[in-house]
Scaffold this motif. Structure first.
Motif: not given
Length: 475
Positions: A59-62, A405-410
């Motif tokens: 998950t490094g890219i995100g 990405l730290v977006q959904i659900p974060c």
């Protein structure tokens, strides 16, 4: 001997989107530079290479891990770098195919070849990384680091991840478990915040402690302010629309203000029915994590992915619950929150790559619940009960970010953690601690056991849950 963890270890100013995948690798790169300097090698470096392993690779890219490594190797400090400069620094490295190592020496650098994503996991921790410096004499300097959550970085492998390194502790009240903290409160007839303050005084002057606590809060406040006044689409490819801006506009109406302080005063004048309170708390949490997702400046509390819970609950207290509250209450809140976080770090984990989202949102909710409970007049027993209640109802929560990405659900998850924290504090205030069935230490132990039992695909790998049920194409 107990491990000494300061409040300022648990609450750190940095850059989003992730404490374990962005701030940790950034700090590891800085430590690698320190090693090179200490050995007088930095001027002999002709090339640097970074290998990312496990969750950092998956998950490094995100999470902008690759960007964090480049910024760290460039000698930039995540606490102080102007965030508006980040894009320019990264662009220059990519276009010029060189990096200003430690801001001291230019060396060739290929973005595609010198940061390598390895899906295999290193044995010690899910977030492993290895830096290699190639020297002019043909030799190499290699160092392996692990980002263990919350921006904490360790180098030496430990045979048992549950066994913590013993650190010489100068605290007058060394704390390993919640039961230790409670015993000190009873013996000294002090609040939890007062015990923690005494510990901090063994490391820093009162003036420094007070200044740094308020600097943390002002960073949180600025982050909420920015998030509530920024609209548009978040970067990363999911095309997630920022929601804090529209929600804030609907709540604030035509109020007139010009800075974060006058903004707070205007919020205090707004309607405070139950639905509005829910929306305000959610708005504050959304604002922070939208800033975080856009590589903005936030406070790791205890992680970046959960950075919105603590500021939103403290803001709730200041603008809705107690309009007369000020620096005294702010510092009290942060001291309690930091100590509860340290108990979880010592007894379990604050890394989603090790324990799922229970280790991030769950811990932040627990920290906020305890801190709010003390401000609302709770006894030390009730404060610890509030922490327990909040975590009990996050047990088993997975980490399955779509697209890494730290977006959904974060982002939304922070609103849930904040609301649960407020509810947990209220439940604890209405409960006689003598009737409590689950002590905080038991829930910490249970969380760690749950973390060990959890399938790896639910531990920040984006290989399970929502991350595969909803893919980038669906968005």
């Amino acid at each position: 001997m107990e491990e000494c963890i300061s409040v300022f270890d648990m609450l750190k100013i940095g850059v989003g989107p992730s404490s374990s995948h962005t701030l940790g690798p950034w700090r590891a790169a800085e430590r690698f530079l320190e090693e090179l300097r200490s050995k007088n090698l930095i001027q002999d470096v002709v090339r640097v290479k970074t290998d990312l392993y496990g969750s950092l690779s998956l998950t490094g890219i995100g999470h902008a891990t690759d960007l964090a490594v480049m910024l760290g190797l460039s000698g930039q400090d995540p606490e102080y770098i102007p965030v508006e400069n980040i894009d320019g620094i990264i662009k220059a490295i990519k276009e010029e195919n060189q990096i200003n190592l430690g801001n001291e020496i230019l060396v060739p650098f290929s973005f595609e070849q010198d940061i390598v994503f390895n899906k295999k996991f290193l044995p010690f921790h899910a977030n492993g990384m290895r830096f290699t410096a190639f020297l002019s004499n043909g030799k190499k300097h290699v160092a392996t680091f692990y980002s263990i959550g919350g921006g904490f970085v360790v180098k030496e492998e430990r045979l048992n991840a549950k066994k913590k390194v013993q650190i010489k502790c100068a605290f007058p009240f060394p704390i390993d478990k919640a039961v230790d903290l409670l015993a000190y409160c009873k013996a000294e007839n002090k609040k939890i915040s007062e015990i923690v303050y005494e510990n901090e005084k063994s490391m820093r002057t009162e003036a420094v402690i007070d200044h740094e606590l308020m600097r943390i809060w002002n960073t949180m406040l600025e982050c909420m302010y920015i998030g509530c006044h920024t609209e548009g689409i978040l970067p990363g490819g999911l095309k997630v629309r920022r929601r804090a801006f529209d929600m804030h506009q609907n709540l604030i109406g035509l109020s007139n203000y010009s800075n974060p302080q006058t903004w707070m005063e205007q919020i205090r004048l707004t309607e405070v029915k139950f639905r509005q309170i829910l929306k305000w708390v959610s708005c504050f949490a959304l604002a922070v994590n939208e800033v975080n997702a856009a590589l903005g400046r936030i406070v790791t509390a205890p992680t970046n992915g959960s950075a919105g819970v603590i500021p939103s609950v403290l803001m709730y207290y200041l603008v809705i619950e107690n309009h007369k509250a000020g620096p005294k209450e702010i510092k009290q809140f942060l001291l309690v929150a930091g100590e509860i976080g340290s108990i979880f770090k010592k007894g379990s984990t604050i890394s989603a790559a090790m324990g799922g989202c229970q280790a991030e949102i769950g811990v932040s909710s627990s920290m906020a619940a305890a801190a709010l409970c003390e401000l609302m007049g709770g006894t030390p027993e009730q404060v610890l009960m509030a922490a327990e209640i909040a975590m009990e109802h996050h047990l088993g929560l997975t980490c399955d970010p779509i697209g890494g990405l730290v977006q959904i659900p974060c982002i939304e998850r922070n609103t849930m953690g904040a609301i649960k924290a407020i509810n947990a504090a209220e439940l604890a205030l209405e409960t006689d601690p003598k009737n409590a069935k689950v002590p905080l230490d038991k829930v910490v132990d249970t969380m760690w056991q749950t973390a060990k039992d959890m399938n790896n695909k639910y531990k920040e790998t984006s290989e399970g849950g929502l991350a595969i049920a909803v893919n980038m194409a669906d968005c």
